[in-house]
Each structure stands twice: as structure tokens, then as C-alpha cells.
Design a protein around this motif. Structure first.
Motif, PDB file in Angstrom:
ATOM      1  N   ILE A 135     -23.436  22.817  12.180  1.00 21.46           N
ATOM      2  CA  ILE A 135     -22.836  22.089  11.072  1.00 21.46           C
ATOM      3  C   ILE A 135     -22.120  20.860  11.613  1.00 21.46           C
ATOM      4  N   TYR A 136     -21.870  19.938  10.697  1.00 24.27           N
ATOM      5  CA  TYR A 136     -21.244  18.656  11.060  1.00 24.27           C
ATOM      6  C   TYR A 136     -19.811  18.886  11.526  1.00 24.27           C
ATOM      7  N   ASN A 137     -19.442  18.204  12.591  1.00 18.63           N
ATOM      8  CA  ASN A 137     -18.077  18.273  13.113  1.00 18.63           C
ATOM      9  C   ASN A 137     -17.329  17.034  12.622  1.00 18.63           C
ATOM     10  N   PHE A 138     -16.418  17.224  11.651  1.00 15.08           N
ATOM     11  CA  PHE A 138     -15.715  16.092  11.051  1.00 15.08           C
ATOM     12  C   PHE A 138     -14.703  15.466  12.010  1.00 15.08           C
ATOM     13  N   ASN A 139     -14.366  16.172  13.081  1.00  8.16           N
ATOM     14  CA  ASN A 139     -13.446  15.626  14.077  1.00  8.16           C
ATOM     15  C   ASN A 139     -14.176  14.875  15.174  1.00  8.16           C
ATOM     16  N   ASP A 140     -15.429  15.269  15.433  1.00  8.04           N
ATOM     17  CA  ASP A 140     -16.223  14.626  16.481  1.00  8.04           C
ATOM     18  C   ASP A 140     -17.688  14.774  16.097  1.00  8.04           C
ATOM     19  N   ARG A 141     -18.220  13.740  15.477  1.00  3.95           N
ATOM     20  CA  ARG A 141     -19.578  13.844  14.938  1.00  3.95           C
ATOM     21  C   ARG A 141     -20.630  14.033  16.019  1.00  3.95           C
ATOM     22  N   ASP A 142     -20.324  13.695  17.291  1.00  8.91           N
ATOM     23  CA  ASP A 142     -21.289  13.864  18.380  1.00  8.91           C
ATOM     24  C   ASP A 142     -21.260  15.268  18.973  1.00  8.91           C
ATOM     25  N   ASN A 143     -20.405  16.115  18.453  1.00  3.76           N
ATOM     26  CA  ASN A 143     -20.280  17.476  18.972  1.00  3.76           C
ATOM     27  C   ASN A 143     -20.432  18.469  17.824  1.00  3.76           C
ATOM     28  N   PRO A 144     -21.661  18.673  17.324  1.00  2.00           N
ATOM     29  CA  PRO A 144     -21.879  19.601  16.203  1.00  2.00           C
ATOM     30  C   PRO A 144     -21.360  20.999  16.525  1.00  2.00           C
ATOM     31  N   MET A 145     -20.837  21.657  15.504  1.00  2.00           N
ATOM     32  CA  MET A 145     -20.277  22.992  15.676  1.00  2.00           C
ATOM     33  C   MET A 145     -21.339  24.052  15.418  1.00  2.00           C
ATOM     34  N   SER A 146     -21.306  25.119  16.210  1.00  2.00           N
ATOM     35  CA  SER A 146     -22.207  26.254  16.004  1.00  2.00           C
ATOM     36  C   SER A 146     -21.437  27.377  15.311  1.00  2.00           C
ATOM     37  N   VAL A 147     -22.062  27.974  14.313  1.00  2.00           N
ATOM     38  CA  VAL A 147     -21.451  29.095  13.601  1.00  2.00           C
ATOM     39  C   VAL A 147     -22.486  30.200  13.471  1.00  2.00           C
ATOM     40  N   SER A 148     -22.017  31.437  13.481  1.00  2.00           N
ATOM     41  CA  SER A 148     -22.913  32.584  13.357  1.00  2.00           C
ATOM     42  C   SER A 148     -22.625  33.317  12.062  1.00  2.00           C
ATOM     43  N   LEU A 149     -23.683  33.863  11.482  1.00  2.00           N
ATOM     44  CA  LEU A 149     -23.619  34.629  10.242  1.00  2.00           C
ATOM     45  C   LEU A 149     -24.559  35.818  10.358  1.00  2.00           C
ATOM     46  N   PRO A 150     -24.291  36.886   9.615  1.00  2.00           N
ATOM     47  CA  PRO A 150     -25.231  38.017   9.633  1.00  2.00           C
ATOM     48  C   PRO A 150     -26.643  37.565   9.282  1.00  2.00           C
ATOM     49  N   ALA A 151     -27.619  38.293   9.820  1.00  2.00           N
ATOM     50  CA  ALA A 151     -29.025  37.916   9.615  1.00  2.00           C
ATOM     51  C   ALA A 151     -29.330  37.726   8.136  1.00  2.00           C
ATOM     52  N   GLY A 152     -29.942  36.605   7.800  1.00  2.00           N
ATOM     53  CA  GLY A 152     -30.275  36.271   6.424  1.00  2.00           C
ATOM     54  C   GLY A 152     -29.216  35.451   5.718  1.00  2.00           C
ATOM     55  N   LYS A 153     -27.964  35.516   6.198  1.00  2.00           N
ATOM     56  CA  LYS A 153     -26.879  34.776   5.558  1.00  2.00           C
ATOM     57  C   LYS A 153     -26.897  33.299   5.936  1.00  2.00           C
ATOM     58  N   GLY A 154     -27.528  32.973   7.041  1.00  2.00           N
ATOM     59  CA  GLY A 154     -27.614  31.572   7.429  1.00  2.00           C
ATOM     60  C   GLY A 154     -28.391  30.769   6.400  1.00  2.00           C
ATOM     61  N   LYS A 155     -29.481  31.346   5.927  1.00  2.00           N
ATOM     62  CA  LYS A 155     -30.279  30.672   4.912  1.00  2.00           C
ATOM     63  C   LYS A 155     -29.501  30.549   3.604  1.00  2.00           C
ATOM     64  N   VAL A 156     -28.730  31.593   3.269  1.00  2.00           N
ATOM     65  CA  VAL A 156     -27.911  31.560   2.062  1.00  2.00           C
ATOM     66  C   VAL A 156     -26.858  30.468   2.172  1.00  2.00           C
ATOM     67  N   PHE A 157     -26.207  30.379   3.333  1.00  2.00           N
ATOM     68  CA  PHE A 157     -25.179  29.359   3.554  1.00  2.00           C
ATOM     69  C   PHE A 157     -25.788  27.958   3.420  1.00  2.00           C
ATOM     70  N   LYS A 158     -26.979  27.794   3.968  1.00  2.00           N
ATOM     71  CA  LYS A 158     -27.660  26.498   3.861  1.00  2.00           C
ATOM     72  C   LYS A 158     -27.910  26.140   2.395  1.00  2.00           C
TER      73      LYS A 158
END
Length: 836
Positions: A96-119
Motif C-alpha cells: 500500500i501507499y506510504n503517505f510519509n515516504d512514497r518511495d517506500n511502500p508499506m507491506s501488510v498481511s491479511l488472512p488468506a482471501g482478505k487481501g482481495k477483499v481489502f483491495k
């Protein structure tokens, strides 16, 4: 012939016939046997694999080592997939976009299948904001407050202009507006003074007019600057008003997502950033062309320039290709999606180059430069295998020079990093990203031959990272249980490939072929790829004959045809021998000449050929000279074999007097070089024949290495060597006294072809086995080797007596020559002794 009989190997020992020991009593065809579901003959490997897959500690990655065709890849894939079923499905990963440093995207983890829901939730949020925010700005309350600010600013501007204009009128000037500026013109009787009249004024009068004009212009400039400040203040007030309106519109849907993802602190932090950024950049959600401010002069100008280039620049100066790309920062890059998994992932990467393995950052070209963003960060096999297993071929891993070091780094620090290689070498500047690493929990399985295991073992980090070796054997014991598994394997192939089933004699052929591949009567080969090929090809020949089952002749035809496709070189060499261009004698006797045997391996096919070895002995101190070694055509193992036979000669005949002869040996008509020590006994026989003057039978070919005490040691390729000499003799014409002499310990290796067995049964060809040099020379010359008595002498007429006599004569003759030279006052240069 009497001397030969006691060394002959009985026909029953030349091949272990399948079925003669009730090996196939459990079935009549392969159809009667259930398919075998487990893996055959690899108990050691199975235990190691089971332990390696259960070990969760760091560094317990697995190297699966084994020869080609042993089924190690198939077993590894099936076993790992089975183990993966019992493990939990790993988390999805998003960038996801890092609003503090756009050149350093943040990685986040979600339970399987929830990543697509979050998107999808973020996509829905943007769509909702595109409706809510413009709607909020269409309300009357916003318009009233905005108009109030605008009117207030405009009133102040008008009042200031009126004040300046009044002062100008009082001073006798009128105000005239021109594009981009304001002029003050002197007036007389309410009309501007013309230039001709103005020039009639005195210098003092004109000076006073210009001073007043300058004062008025200065005041007007101050008024304009103050007016610009008023505009900025008005714009600022409108911006703050718009932010307040945008916040009120965006707060509710964003808070709704915050409640949904309240268990994920990183996402909550991200949504706070989204809300703040939406408020700051609310204009991108408004209707295109709707400004709402007092002037917005500078913003409009920047957008106009970007539009001319085919893109958009936002309030922060960021370039976007089109209107929709302005919302990219609110997108979710579903980096790893595990929604379809039912267990841990098993990734088999067939092309493990750097980017396929570790992922990459893609770029777009714009205006002679390359741009990217966090949505163009793509996962590799390592990230997709996170939480599970990654299977790689060791050979492929070495093809890319960057891969191994990067893989070690990832395993060592347990982080999966996405970074492109060679950025510093690009000619065109690029936008670079540094995505946050993803914690790595993966088990790597490397598959390769023992050679590749040795290559990787030379790396000091390898044993720390790959602590489990799953070692596949190329053979297994031939007992009833494994024979049953062999038949079960054939049954499995027939069912899975829709092949014709095999009858009992055909199955016996397959088992015998397995022992032949293993080069051992008591073993079966685990090179199941080779067995599989024969099964498929035999079934094809049975189908051509329209047979119900595959029978023995179909298996034989498959084996013979397979050989025919590969043995062109063998036939060419045989043709040269039959024509006499390569000289090989198969009858008669020769002094100092013997038929040795060698094996040539080419393209997965090995065959044996005879090689004529000759020895010449003469006076001198050169010792044993091997021409191939002197010319650099022999390998180290062959040289070792020559050293060994020299040790035997010296220990047998030079105990009291030096070995005062030179013996020169060579492989005649050899232009490719030699390696291995399997010809050392043949070389020794040739030297003994040359020294004793007793001829050697040319109808018997010889193989076997020798130790320093004269014991004959086993060699490899016994079957190929025997069949190679048999084929030559058969082509020239079998005489009944031809044969091959092998080490006694090689008898259990024999699985000879039927044609040769038939010749042995008919007394046309023979196999002999010996244990010592003494037995071998007796068989080859019909003369006893001789046994040394207490005085160090050998019985008269024996081979060793003749050799010893020759050596003594040579020694005495040389000594006599040296004494004559001394008596004549001559000097003899010191001859260098060669002891190879």
C-alpha cells in the motif's frame, strides 16, 4: 582346453533369470497387481525427507541428491504436496501507499482471501468518494460560505481601487486600465491632456506632474500587492472550507473501513493517512473544471502545462498520465493472494532467474525517463512460496550469477526483498522504490545430481542453510518384495498411461533389465525413467502387433531398438575392426600383445570395445614407460594403475637385484586417451609375456585391475566389455575357444544378453574368472606362473622363471658392459632412471 575348464564360469552364473526363484509367483500379468502408491527402494531418502519436512528450525532446508532418472523430482513434488496439505494457509500480502515516504511502500498481511477483499474495499471507497465529495460541494451551505468569502475579498479590493482612483482624481489624474497594467493620465477640464499640449508645459510643471504620477503609481502597486494577499487569504479560507467539507464527506466511509479492519493496526494507520490525503487532495474528486476559488491562477497554469504534455500534475507536483491514475495512491497492490489454497503453497519454479525468483519492480516509459509506483511491484516464486515450500533445480539455480547470493541472503535474514538488479547501470534515469521487506518463512528444496551437491558444498554457507541431504540411491536389493514393487510400478504405468498390460514373461524381462541397469544380479536399478521408457515403448510394439498383452519379444524389441537408436558410433568402430583398419586379433598367439577391454560412454549409452595392448622390453634403466602417460594422454587413475603394476613387478622380481630392463607399453591405435585402472592386469600380462618370450592367446580378452600383491580386483562395465568382445568375435566368426577373462568378484555383476548366453551354451564362447595374476597368466599362456621356493628361485619352465632369468641376464650383461668401459678408461654418463 583342460587348463581353461577350471576357470570357466557356468552359464547359470552369467545371468540371473527372473522367475527361476519363484520371483513372479504372485501374478500372471501386471493387471493382477495393484498400483504402487509409495516410492520404491529409497528407504534412506524417504526417512531423510520426512525428517527434513517436519523440522521447523532455521537452516533445515533440503537438498535432494541423486542420479538422473531415479525419480527424485517426482518423489519430491508428490511428497511435499502431501505434506503441504496438513499445514495452514499462509497470509495474503499487500503493498500500500506510504503517505510519509512514497518511495517506500508499506507491506501488510491479511488472512488468506482478505487481501482481495481489502483491495475491493479500497476501490469501493474511492468510487464512493468520487460521488460524496462532489455532492458535498454542490450544497447551498458550501456555496453561501464560499460566496461570502469571495464577496468580502472582492469588496475590499474594489474599495481599495476606489480609494486610489479618488486620490488620483483629487490630484488631477484619471485612471486608465490596460491589459496587465494601470496608467494614471493627467487631466484638464475633465479631459486627458494631449501630448502636444503637455509639451508646452514648463519643465517645472511637467516635473510636478510626473512626481504626482509616480506617487500614485507607487500607491497603486502597494494596493495591488495588498490585493494579491487578500486573494491568497481568500483562497486559503476557501481551501480550509473545502477541506472541512471534504473531511465531513470522507470521514464516514473511511471510519466504516476502520471498524472493519480494526484488528490490523497497520491498516488503521494507513486509513488515517488515506483520510488525511483525501482531505488535502480533495480537488481530484471534484467535477473536472470546477475550481471554486477566487482566482487559482497558479494552479490553473500548472494544470494547463501538464495537459499539453498529455498528463496531469496534482497540487503536490506529482505527475499522472490520466485522470484515473491520480487515484493510484489509494489502490492496493495484492502482492500475494492465497485465497485458493487449501494448505501451504508448493511452488515449483522451472526457470529460477533473478526476477522470477525474487520479484521485480516494473516501469513505464515517459518523456525519456522511466517511472514506477507501488502497484508495479510484482511478486516472485519466493514470495508466493512464503509459508510453504519452494522447489528448485540446482542446475538451473547456477545459470543466473545473482541468484544464489540473493537466495542465501533471503534465507539468512529471513526476509523477502524486492529490488531490481543493475539499476546503477541504466543510461536512462529511473524512479526507484524500496518496498518494505516481507518476513520469510519458507522451506527450500534443491534437486540435483551428486556433482551439484559437491559444487554447492564448497560454499561455506551451504551447510548452514541446507542441513538435510536426501540421498537417492541408483539401486536397491533384488528380493521378492522389491520385485513385487517393480511389477506394481509397471502396473501403475499401464493404468495411468492407458497402456497394454504385461504378461509374466514380459515382466520377467523388465526385472532382468533392471538388474542389468544396476550391473548386479542381486540389485535392481532405481533409474525408473529408463524403466518407464522401456514400458512405454514395449507397449507401443505390442499395439503394433495387435497383441492383448505385452510379451517378452516386445520388451526385447524395445530394448534392442533403443540400443539401435544410440549405437551408431559403436557400429562404426566395429566396422573398422572387421575391415582390419583397427587391428584386433581374435585367434592365434602373440608375444607381448593382449586384447584389453574398455568402455566408451556417449549420450547416455555405453558400449565395450577391445583395445590392443602391446609391450616391448629391452636393456636399460628406464623401468616401465607408458607411452600414453609420456604423451599426456592418460588420466591420473590410469597412471595409478601403472604405478601399481610396477610395484608388483619390483616386489616379485627385484628383491635382490635392480630391475635392469626398460619395459614400454601402449594402447595401439588409441588417439583419444585412456583413463581408469581396469587394464592394469592386461598391461602386466603383456609385460610378463614380453619378458618371458611366451606368447599370449589372442582369443581371450582381458579386463581387471591389479594390486601390488598380484590380486585381481573388480572393475566397472563388465557386461559392456564382455558383449563388446563377443560382438567382434561373432562378426569375425566364433571358433569355440574365444572368450573374456574377468575378475572373479565381477561374476555377480553379469546380466549378459541372450545371444551371448546361447553362444556359451553351445560352447562357442566362454567367460573365465580369475583371482590372481598367476591364474591369469596360466590361462593366457597354458604355462604355470611358478611359485618361488625358499631360495628365491622358480621352477624351471614356468613364466616367472623365464622372466627372472631374462632379468638376471640383462643385469649381468649390463654390468659386464659397464666394467669393460671402466677397464678401457671410458666414462659413462649417468643415465637418469625413470620410475613411473
Amino acid at each position: 582346453m583342460g587348463n581353461e575348464e577350471k576357470f570357466k564360469v557356468g552359464i547359470e552364473r552369467l545371468k540371473r533369470i527372473c522367475g527361476s526363484e519363484n520371483e513372479l509367483d504372485f501374478c500372471s500379468t501386471s493387471k493382477d497387481v495393484e498400483p504402487f502408491e509409495n516410492f520404491i527402494g529409497q528407504e534412506r531418502a524417504i526417512k531423510a525427507m520426512d525428517f527434513g519436512l517436519k523440522m521447523e528450525a532455521t537452516g533445515y532446508n533440503i537438498f535432494v541428491a541423486g542420479a538422473q532418472g531415479t525419480g527424485k523430482s517426482t518423489y519430491t513434488e508428490s511428497t511435499v504436496k502431501q505434506a503441504a496439505k496438513g499445514k495452514p494457509v499462509p497470509m495474503d500480502w499487500c503493498y500500500i501507499y506510504n503517505f510519509n515516504d512514497r518511495d517506500n511502500p508499506m507491506s501488510v498481511s491479511l488472512p488468506a482471501g482478505k487481501g482481495k477483499v481489502f483491495k475491493k474495499d479500497m476501490e469501493a471507497l474511492v468510487s464512493e468518494l468520487k460521488i460524496l465529495i462532489p455532492r458535498a460541494f454542490e450544497g447551498s451551505d458550501y456555496r453561501q460560505q464560499r460566496d461570502r468569502i469571495i464577496q468580502s475579498v472582492r469588496k475590499k479590493l474594489v474599495d481599495m481601487l476606489h480609494e486610489v482612483e479618488k486620490e488620483a482624481n483629487d490630484e488631477g489624474f484619471m485612471l486608465q486600465q490596460l491589459p496587465g497594467r494601470v496608467l494614471f493620465l493627467p487631466v484638464k477640464n475633465g479631459q486627458p491632456i494631449q501630448q502636444e499640449e503637455y509639451e508646452k508645459y514648463s519643465i517645472d510643471e511637467r516635473k510636478k506632474i510626473e512626481e504626482k504620477m509616480h506617487q500614485l503609481q507607487k500607491k497603486m502597486n502597494e494596493t495591488m500587492r495588498y490585493g494579491q494577499n487578500l486573494e491568497k487569504q481568500g483562497n486559503g479560507q476557501i481551501v480550509e472550507l473545502e477541506k472541512k467539507i471534504a473531511y465531513a464527506a470522507a470521514e464516514v466511509p473511511v471510519n466504516r473501513l476502520k471498524e472493519k479492519y480494526g484488528d490490523f493496526p497497520k491498516i488503521l494507520e494507513y486509513l488515517e493517512g488515506v483520510l488525511k490525503d483525501v482531505v488535502e487532495n480533495h480537488r481530484i474528486f471534484k467535477t473536472p473544471g470546477h475550481s471554486g476559488g477566487v482566482e487559482y491562477t497558479f494552479q490553473q497554469q500548472g494544470h494547463q502545462e501538464a495537459q499539453e504534455e498529455g498528463g496531469i500534475v496534482d497540487e503536490n507536483g506529482f505527475y499522472f498520465e490520466d485522470e484515473e491514475s491520480r487515484f493510484t495512491r489509494y489502490s492496493v497492490n495484492l502482492f500475494v493472494n492465497n485465497e485458493r489454497l487449501s494448505g501451504a503453497p508448493v511452488i515449483i519454479e522451472s526457470s529460477p532467474n533473478y526476477y522470477n525468483l525474487f520479484g521485480k519492480i516494473e516501469y513505464k516509459s515517459h518523456m525519456m525517463s522511466m517511472t514506477t509506483d507501488f502497484t508495479m511491484v510484482k511478486s516472485g516464486a519466493l514470495q508466493r512460496a512464503n509459508g510453504g515450500y519452494l522447489i528448485l533445480q540446482a542446475k538451473d539455480l547456477l545459470m543466473d550469477p545473482f541468484v544464489w547470493d540473493a537466495l542465501k541472503k533471503a534465507l539468512k535474514y529471513r526476509e523477502a526483498i524486492v529490488e531490481n538488479m543493475g539499476e546503477q547501470y541504466r543510461l536512462i534515469p529511473t524512479t526507484t522504490l524500496r518496498p518494505q521487506p516481507i518476513p520469510l518463512d519458507v522451506k527450500i528444496l534443491l534437486i540435483g545430481t551428486p556433482i551439484f551437491y559437491a559444487i554447492f558444498s564448497s560454499d561455506e554457507d551451504f551447510e548452514k542453510l541446507f542441513k538435510i541431504k536426501v540421498d537417492f540411491d541408483i539401486e536397491m536389493p533384488r528380493h521378492n518384495e522389491n520385485v513385487c514393487q517393480y511389477v506394481s510400478f509397471v502396473s501403475t504405468l499401464c493404468r495411468e498411461g492407458n497402456l497394454k498390460h504385461f504378461d509374466k514373461l514380459a515382466l520377467a524381462r523388465i526385472v532382468e533389465y533392471g538388474s542389468r541397469l544396476a550391473a548386479d544380479q542381486n540389485k535392481l536399478s532405481t533409474r525408473f525413467n529408463d524403466i518407464k521408457d522401456i514400458v512405454y515403448e514395449a507397449s507401443a510394439f505390442a499395439a503394433m502387433d495387435d497383441s492383448e498383452f505385452v510379451d517378452s519379444k516386445h520388451v526385447k524389441k524395445a530394448i534392442d531398438e533403443r540400443k539401435y537408436r544410440l549405437n551408431k558410433l559403436e557400429e562404426k568402430i566395429h566396422e573398422e575392426i572387421i575391415k582390419g583398419r583397427i587391428r584386433i586379433e581374435t585367434t592365434g598367439r602373440e608375444v607381448g600383445q593382449i586384447n584389453g577391454l574398455s568402455v566408451i560412454g556417449l549420450s547416455g549409452y555405453s558400449f565395450g570395445i577391445p583395445m590392443r595392448i602391446t609391450a616391448r622390453t629391452y636393456m636399460g634403466r628406464g623401468g616401465v614407460i607408458h607411452i600414453e602417460r609420456e604423451t599426456g594422454m592418460s588420466g591420473s587413475i590410469h597412471t595409478k594403475g601403472v604405478y601399481t603394476l610396477v610395484g608388483y613387478l619390483g616386489g616379485t622380481f627385484a628383491k635382490k637385484k635392480p630391475f635392469g630392463l626398460t619395459a614400454q607399453i601402449t594402447f595401439e591405435q588409441n588417439y583419444q586417451g585412456v583413463e581408469g585402472d581396469s587394464a592394469s592386469s592386461a598391461e602386466l600380462y603383456a609385460i610378463l609375456s614380453s619378458l618371458s618370450g611366451v606368447p599370449i592367446k589372442q582369443n581371450i580378452a582381458v579386463t581387471g585391475s591389479v594390486d601390488q600383491r598380484g590380486k585381481i580386483q573388480p572393475i566397472g562395465g563388465a557386461v559392456e566389455k564382455i558383449e563388446g568382445f563377443f560382438d567382434i568375435c561373432n562378426s569375425k566368426g566364433l571358433t569355440g575357444d574365444q572368450g573374456v577373462m574377468i575378475p572373479d568378484e565381477n561374476i555377480e555383476d553379469l546380466m549378459l544378453k541372450d545371444e551371448l548366453l546361447d553362444a556359451v551354451a553351445e560352447g562357442k564362447f566362454n567367460i573365465y574368472a580369475v583371482k590372481t595374476i598367476e591364474e591369469g597368466i596360466f590361462l593366457l599362456t597354458d604355462t604355470e606362473a611358478g611359485k618361488e621356493d625358499d631360495d628365491g628361485a622358480y621352477p624351471e619352465g614356468t613364466i616367472f622363471e623365464k622372466v627372472a632369468k631374462r632379468l638376471i641376464e640383462s643385469y649381468e650383461n649390463r654390468k659386464e658392459i659397464e666394467n669393460d668401459k671402466k677397464d678401457n678408461g671410458g666414462t659413462e654418463g649417468k643415465e637418469e632412471e625413470k620410475n613411473i
